[in-house]
Design a protein around this motif. Structure first.
Motif, mmCIF file in Angstrom:
data_model
loop_
_atom_site.group_PDB
_atom_site.id
_atom_site.type_symbol
_atom_site.label_atom_id
_atom_site.label_comp_id
_atom_site.label_asym_id
_atom_site.label_seq_id
_atom_site.Cartn_x
_atom_site.Cartn_y
_atom_site.Cartn_z
ATOM 1 N N PRO A 356 4.305 10.609 -2.630
ATOM 2 C CA PRO A 356 4.200 10.763 -4.069
ATOM 3 C C PRO A 356 3.335 9.759 -4.622
ATOM 4 O O PRO A 356 2.912 8.812 -3.902
ATOM 5 N N ILE A 357 2.868 9.639 -5.881
ATOM 6 C CA ILE A 357 1.803 8.825 -6.239
ATOM 7 C C ILE A 357 2.867 7.701 -6.799
ATOM 8 O O ILE A 357 3.930 7.480 -7.127
ATOM 9 N N SER A 358 2.249 6.379 -6.321
ATOM 10 C CA SER A 358 2.826 5.002 -6.910
ATOM 11 C C SER A 358 1.857 4.195 -7.382
ATOM 12 O O SER A 358 0.536 4.565 -7.355
ATOM 13 N N SER A 359 2.434 3.168 -8.153
ATOM 14 C CA SER A 359 1.669 2.279 -8.841
ATOM 15 C C SER A 359 0.644 1.509 -8.050
ATOM 16 O O SER A 359 -0.178 0.700 -8.508
ATOM 17 N N ARG A 360 1.228 1.152 -6.713
ATOM 18 C CA ARG A 360 0.382 0.313 -5.912
ATOM 19 C C ARG A 360 0.589 0.752 -4.576
ATOM 20 O O ARG A 360 1.085 1.870 -4.049
ATOM 21 N N LEU A 361 0.232 -0.005 -3.271
ATOM 22 C CA LEU A 361 0.490 0.512 -2.127
ATOM 23 C C LEU A 361 1.635 0.301 -1.861
ATOM 24 O O LEU A 361 2.368 -0.664 -1.922
ATOM 25 N N ASN A 362 2.404 1.454 -1.420
ATOM 26 C CA ASN A 362 3.828 1.569 -1.156
ATOM 27 C C ASN A 362 4.356 1.023 0.286
ATOM 28 O O ASN A 362 3.163 0.644 1.081
ATOM 29 N N ALA A 363 5.466 1.285 0.455
ATOM 30 C CA ALA A 363 5.860 0.546 1.568
ATOM 31 C C ALA A 363 5.331 0.898 2.952
ATOM 32 O O ALA A 363 5.019 0.192 3.743
ATOM 33 N N ILE A 364 5.326 2.094 3.269
ATOM 34 C CA ILE A 364 4.803 2.850 4.400
ATOM 35 C C ILE A 364 3.330 2.672 4.599
ATOM 36 O O ILE A 364 3.004 2.448 5.800
ATOM 37 N N ASP A 365 2.690 2.702 3.486
ATOM 38 C CA ASP A 365 1.068 2.626 3.653
ATOM 39 C C ASP A 365 0.873 1.035 3.875
ATOM 40 O O ASP A 365 -0.079 0.964 4.693
#
Length: 537
Positions: A356-365
């Protein structure tokens, strides 16, 4: 004369007016095509139609013995007629019940009681940030204007419902007042149907009316996916009065939820009472009371650990094997690193497509980017080694030397290796220097001899070409000649200093990469704490 003339024409004018009125009356008694089509379009069984067809009204309204209509409202109290409950003759559906609070010795604020029998959370959509709930939605309110026949047997016998309650058709809501409600963050509101709409009305002996119906509600839920897929969310289901502020109307609620009936979703689900900070809604039009429940969600992580984290962790460890492979084995070492790099890029693209869309680089990325960077670092380390291994090489012979060598071999002379006299020179520190000596006399004094002297690494290699039947090569080290030893072409490779530098680069990479990756994993998993139960917070 004028008056006489007017009186003579008056009967004629009156006749014309009467004929015109008759024509208009006949015309009004006939339905126009548009009006006829409108009546036909109103289905008597259409549950969503707010207009009651004329035929249905005629069937529902009782008739007297002479065929006339008894009353336009069957819920009004009638004299000398037995009843369980009824409405007074002056009942006004548009007036709120709390305007009659003096009838039950009650003061404001009025209270709405909600009951939610939750069947399941049927869907959680990360892309649209919505949550769908299947449940039975019930609201109760006090109607002080009701007339209750406490002696009626229906209150004591469970024929039409539990004791002190009677079930009624939801059609009675056409005649009585019911509250205007608002569900905050509502996306869709669907009523469940089988043969009819799954709804009903209960009249309680204490003048309380309960309206219950089966619904499927979709509400918006503010979700933050910065920790995806190690994320947890809370969603609030809030309902309250649409018009009346908290000074006029308050509410209370409770819910029933059976976890065993819940289908398996990608989240762990926990439903709890609505926190106090969400029981008040501040809007520009005023402050409103809200009731409902709160849903806690925690994503199931095992799928991501097995499919993404574990393979990425293993690929980084496999990339360290390249530090043990000799730098001269270019195809094997390069194929290993490039393959791992491309596989990690493919995993990253697949995760980004479903995330899903996140405001920043998410944990898995973030984890995958670090893994890709480590494999890329191993690839760049080998690129530096290849840069040190690179040497400019020129052909062993020019075209003229090759032809002379060919002709000499065809005349029976031994083929000797020749070097180009224009090659680069190397000093005592490791550079090359080639000098061609012509017209030197062999030690036996026979024939003409050409000597090619190559200096490399404080060594001198002399290649002699004798223009007679006998050919020999001598290797010179320092100032002395060693006769009878056939010299080979000089090997092209690294100096001792460069070879030591290459070995040191692989050794340092092998010692630095594992501790750095382990330290990164410790910091990562402590920061996100996937083993904790976030539903209990």
């Amino acid at each position: 004369m004028g008056m006489m003339h007017f009186r003579d024409k008056l009967p004629l004018t009156w006749c014309l007016v009467m004929q015109l009125s008759c024509i208009l009356h006949q015309t009004s008694s006939v339905d126009w095509p548009e009006e006829q089509s409108r009546k036909e379009s109103l289905s008597p069984v259409d549950p969503d139609s707010k207009m009651i067809p004329e035929e249905q009204l005629r069937k529902e309204i009782p008739h007297t013995s002479d065929g006339g209509l008894a009353s336009l409202d069957t819920n009004k109290c009638k004299p000398n007629t037995p009843f369980i409950w009824c409405l007074p003759q002056d009942y006004n559906q548009e007036k709120h019940p709390f305007t009659y609070f003096h009838l039950v010795n009650k003061s404001l604020p009025w209270d709405y009681a909600f009951r939610f029998v939750i069947e399941e959370i049927s869907n959680i959509n990360d892309k649209s940030q919505t949550m769908s709930i299947s449940m039975y939605f019930a609201v109760s309110w006090l109607e002080p204007r009701l007339k209750i026949n406490e002696s009626a047997t229906e209150w004591s016998e469970a024929r039409t419902g539990p004791a002190n309650e009677v079930n009624e058709s939801p059609e009675i809501l056409k005649y009585i007042w019911y509250p205007e409600l608002e569900i905050y963050g509502l996306d869709t509101f669907g009523r469940q149907r089988v043969l009819k709409e799954m709804s009903g009305v209960r009249i309680i002996k204490n003048k309380t009316i309960t309206y219950e119906l089966g619904v499927r509600i979709t509400i918006s839920c503010r979700m933050n996916f910065d920790d995806y897929p190690l994320d947890a969310h809370t969603c609030q289901f809030q309902v309250g009065s649409y018009y009346d502020t908290h000074e006029t109307v308050t509410c209370s609620s409770f819910f029933i939820y059976d976890l065993d009936r819940q289908r398996s979703l990608q989240h762990f689900i926990q439903i709890e009472s609505l926190p106090s900070e969400f029981k008040v809604m501040e809007l520009p039009s005023g402050i409103y009371a809200a009731c409902g429940f709160q849903v806690r969600l925690q994503r199931k992580q095992m799928q991501f650990l097995v499919q993404v984290y574990l393979p990425s962790f293993m690929f980084v460890i496999v990339s360290w094997v390249s530090f043990l492979i000799k730098p001269e084995v270019v195809p094997g070492r390069m194929a290993l690193l490039v393959t791992l790099f491309l596989v990690l890029i493919n995993i990253f693209n697949s995760v980004r497509e479903n995330a899903p869309i996140s405001s920043r680089l998410n944990a898995i990325d973030l984890y995958l980017v670090v893994c890709i960077f480590l494999v890329f670092g191993a690839l760049m380390e080998y690129a530096v080694i290849l840069l040190l291994l690179k040497k400019r090489r020129k052909p062993m012979r020019t075209i003229d030397q090759g032809l002379r060598h060919l002709f000499a071999a065809s005349n029976g002379a031994a083929a000797v290796p020749l070097r180009d006299t224009n090659t680069r020179e190397e000093n005592s520190a490791g550079e090359e220097k080639q000098v061609e000596v012509v017209n030197s006399v062999p030690s036996n004094g026979v024939g003409k001899k050409t000597m090619l002297v190559t200096y490399a690494n404080n060594k001198a290699v002399i290649t002699e070409a004798v223009q007679n039947a006998q050919h020999e090569q001598r290797q010179l080290t320092g100032e002395g000649y060693y006769t009878g030893q056939i010299s080979k072409p000089p090997d092209v490779g690294l100096s001792v200093r460069k070879q030591a530098l290459v070995d040191n680069i692989d050794a340092w990479a092998m010692w630095i990469s594992p501790p750095m990756f382990i330290f990164w994993n410790i910091c990562y998993w402590i920061a996100y704490r996937p083993w904790t139960d976030k539903l209990s917070y």
